[in-house]
Design an enzyme around this catalytic site. Structure first.
Site, short mmCIF file in Angstrom:
data_model
loop_
_atom_site.label_atom_id
_atom_site.label_comp_id
_atom_site.label_asym_id
_atom_site.label_seq_id
_atom_site.Cartn_x
_atom_site.Cartn_y
_atom_site.Cartn_z
N GLN A 163 -2.54 45.49 48.10
CA GLN A 163 -1.82 46.12 49.43
C GLN A 163 -0.20 45.80 49.17
OE1 GLN A 163 -2.88 44.33 53.11
NE2 GLN A 163 -2.14 45.94 54.28
N VAL A 198 2.38 46.61 50.62
CA VAL A 198 3.04 46.33 52.04
C VAL A 198 2.22 45.79 52.89
CG1 VAL A 198 4.68 47.26 53.79
CG2 VAL A 198 4.94 48.10 51.50
N HIS A 223 -1.92 50.23 56.18
CA HIS A 223 -1.68 51.90 55.96
C HIS A 223 -2.67 52.58 55.19
CE1 HIS A 223 -0.08 49.43 52.40
NE2 HIS A 223 -0.32 50.45 51.70
N HIS A 263 -3.72 55.87 52.84
CA HIS A 263 -3.42 56.68 51.72
C HIS A 263 -4.04 57.98 52.00
CE1 HIS A 263 -1.18 53.64 49.08
NE2 HIS A 263 -2.01 53.00 49.70
#
Length: 138
Positions: free
Chosen positions: A90, A92, A96, A98
């Site tokens: 990961q 960041v 999130h 993708h």
């Protein structure tokens, strides 16, 4: 240090946004696997999927689903690859998802590391039992 995705959500960092909704923000990945690779993030700073409140699941994954269709339709892609990393890989530490456009023969293999097999049914059953046990109490 401020989270880069939080800064994108608030507009303090510019991004090529493709969606901005109460459930989250979607924007182009600056280092795409393929052009049109989108990242979908919740507005709140959450690190992993486990941190996403149950009440937000339908709206967040509804946005992810719509983006998956939009990537196919808008780019003429044959399909999409949708993935989330939790902690490991990961880049960041903000949840999130993708959404990567796919076409037949595009050469994407990096997300599918070498496959293996279970030694036997007993070993497979052991893994299934351990995962089932992890679901207890959730």
């Amino acid at each position: 240090m401020e989270c880069v995705f939080c800064a994108i959500v608030t507009g303090r960092i510019a991004a090529f946004r493709v969606a901005d909704e109460p459930a989250g923000v979607a924007f182009l990945d600056t280092r795409p696997v393929f052009r049109g690779h989108v990242l979908v993030v919740p507005r709140d700073h959450l690190v992993t999927l486990a941190d996403l409140p149950v009440g937000a699941l339908a709206d967040y994954f509804g946005l992810v689903r719509r983006l998956s269709v939009a990537v196919e339709t808008g780019l003429g892609a044959g399909g999409t690859f949708v993935a989330i990393n939790n902690r490991v890989s990961q880049s960041v530490p903000h949840l999130h998802t993708h959404v990567v456009p796919r076409t037949k023969g595009d050469g994407l293999r990096g997300f599918f590391w070498p496959r293996t097999r279970y030694a036997d049914d007993t070993e497979a059953r052991s893994y299934a039992d351990r995962i089932r046990a992890g679901l207890q109490g959730m």
